[in-house]
Scaffold this active site. Structure first.
Site, PDB file in Angstrom:
ATOM      1  N   HIS A 187     -16.443 -27.882  -4.459  1.00 56.56           N
ATOM      2  CA  HIS A 187     -17.470 -28.706  -5.157  1.00 56.56           C
ATOM      3  C   HIS A 187     -17.923 -29.634  -4.060  1.00 56.56           C
ATOM      4  O   HIS A 187     -17.400 -29.505  -3.036  1.00 56.56           O
ATOM      5  CB  HIS A 187     -16.023 -29.411  -5.308  1.00 56.56           C
ATOM      6  CG  HIS A 187     -15.409 -28.959  -6.626  1.00 56.56           C
ATOM      7  ND1 HIS A 187     -14.524 -28.258  -7.033  1.00 56.56           N
ATOM      8  CD2 HIS A 187     -14.565 -29.553  -8.259  1.00 56.56           C
ATOM      9  CE1 HIS A 187     -14.412 -28.130  -8.668  1.00 56.56           C
ATOM     10  NE2 HIS A 187     -14.946 -29.141  -8.979  1.00 56.56           N
ATOM     11  N   SER A 235     -22.794 -33.252 -11.712  1.00 51.77           N
ATOM     12  CA  SER A 235     -21.839 -33.670 -10.742  1.00 51.77           C
ATOM     13  C   SER A 235     -23.635 -35.271 -10.597  1.00 51.77           C
ATOM     14  O   SER A 235     -22.445 -35.965 -10.374  1.00 51.77           O
ATOM     15  CB  SER A 235     -22.104 -32.551  -9.648  1.00 51.77           C
ATOM     16  OG  SER A 235     -21.639 -33.123  -8.873  1.00 51.77           O
TER      17      SER A 235
HETATM   18  C1  2AL Z   1     -17.015 -34.165  -8.348  1.00 50.35           C
HETATM   19  C2  2AL Z   1     -18.050 -33.702  -8.937  1.00 50.35           C
HETATM   20  O1  2AL Z   1     -19.044 -33.299  -8.807  1.00 50.35           O
HETATM   21  N1  2AL Z   1     -17.925 -34.470  -9.934  1.00 50.35           N
HETATM   22  C3  2AL Z   1     -16.454 -34.899 -10.348  1.00 50.35           C
HETATM   23  O2  2AL Z   1     -16.687 -35.876 -11.093  1.00 50.35           O
HETATM   24  N2  2AL Z   1     -15.910 -34.874  -8.955  1.00 50.35           N
HETATM   25  N3  2AL Z   1     -16.534 -34.044  -6.729  1.00 50.35           N
HETATM   26  C4  2AL Z   1     -15.419 -34.051  -5.811  1.00 50.35           C
HETATM   27  N4  2AL Z   1     -15.260 -33.968  -4.761  1.00 50.35           N
HETATM   28  O3  2AL Z   1     -14.637 -34.422  -6.462  1.00 50.35           O
END
Ligand code: 2AL
Length: 176
Positions: free
Chosen positions: A69, A86
């Site tokens: 992520h 994202s």
């Molecule tokens: C993310 C992401 O890319 N989309 C999301 O809902 N949360 N990334 C994150 N580090 O929490």
């Protein structure tokens, strides 16, 4: 694109992965694996197959998923290299419009979190706004590692559910 469960169950492996490959961020291997679990009875059933696959992984596998992520308001956002999903999630939570002080705080807390746990902070951006995200980030930095590993995985599942729902409409409301 919207499709019902019989349509999904009939998809060849390549199409299935092309369509659903990013429901868990940058983890198409999960989609590839659960294709073997067809036929799915419902969207919930498909979601459960993903969830079970993740739950069965060793700790290192779960950490690996978190590491796939991108940081919220991080380098990928700045350089325009986020996945489409994202990017939309982060924009929806205002991550692309932080003031300089907020951006600095976010960057520092993300680093603190990673230093402490060895995996990045993950939260379902669509279910939060920037105030809550900053608050959660700062709070969750205080937790035990095992608690955060489980919590991060739960957040991945929330993100996954919303991504799936965006791709699929249930058979009841679908004319396909
Ligand atoms: C993310 C992401 O890319 N989309 C999301 O809902 N949360 N990334 C994150 N580090 O929490």
């Amino acid at each position: 694109m919207n499709m019902d469960i019989p349509t999904i169950n009939a998809l060849p492996y390549e199409d299935f992965v092309n369509i659903f490959g990013n429901v868990v961020e940058k983890c198409p291997i999960i989609t590839a694996a659960i294709w073997s679990r067809r036929p799915f009875e419902s969207l919930t059933d498909l979601e459960a197959a993903i969830s079970q696959f993740i739950d069965a992984l060793p700790e290192s596998g779960k950490e690996g998923i978190l590491r796939c992520h991108p940081d919220l308001a991080g380098r990928d956002l700045q350089s325009g290299t986020l996945t489409r999903e994202s990017r939309e999630e982060q924009a929806g939570a205002g991550m692309d419009a932080l003031g300089p002080a907020e951006a600095l705080r976010m960057a520092r807390l993300n680093e603190d979190y990673k230093q402490r746990f060895g995996f990045p902070f993950v939260i379902c951006a669509r279910m939060n706004d920037k105030t809550r995200i900053l608050q959660q980030l700062s709070e969750r930095c205080q937790h035990e590692r095992a608690v955060e590993l489980e919590r991060g995985v739960e957040e991945v599942k929330k993100v996954c559910r919303l991504r799936l729902q965006a791709l699929v409409r249930t058979a009841a409301s679908n004319k396909l």
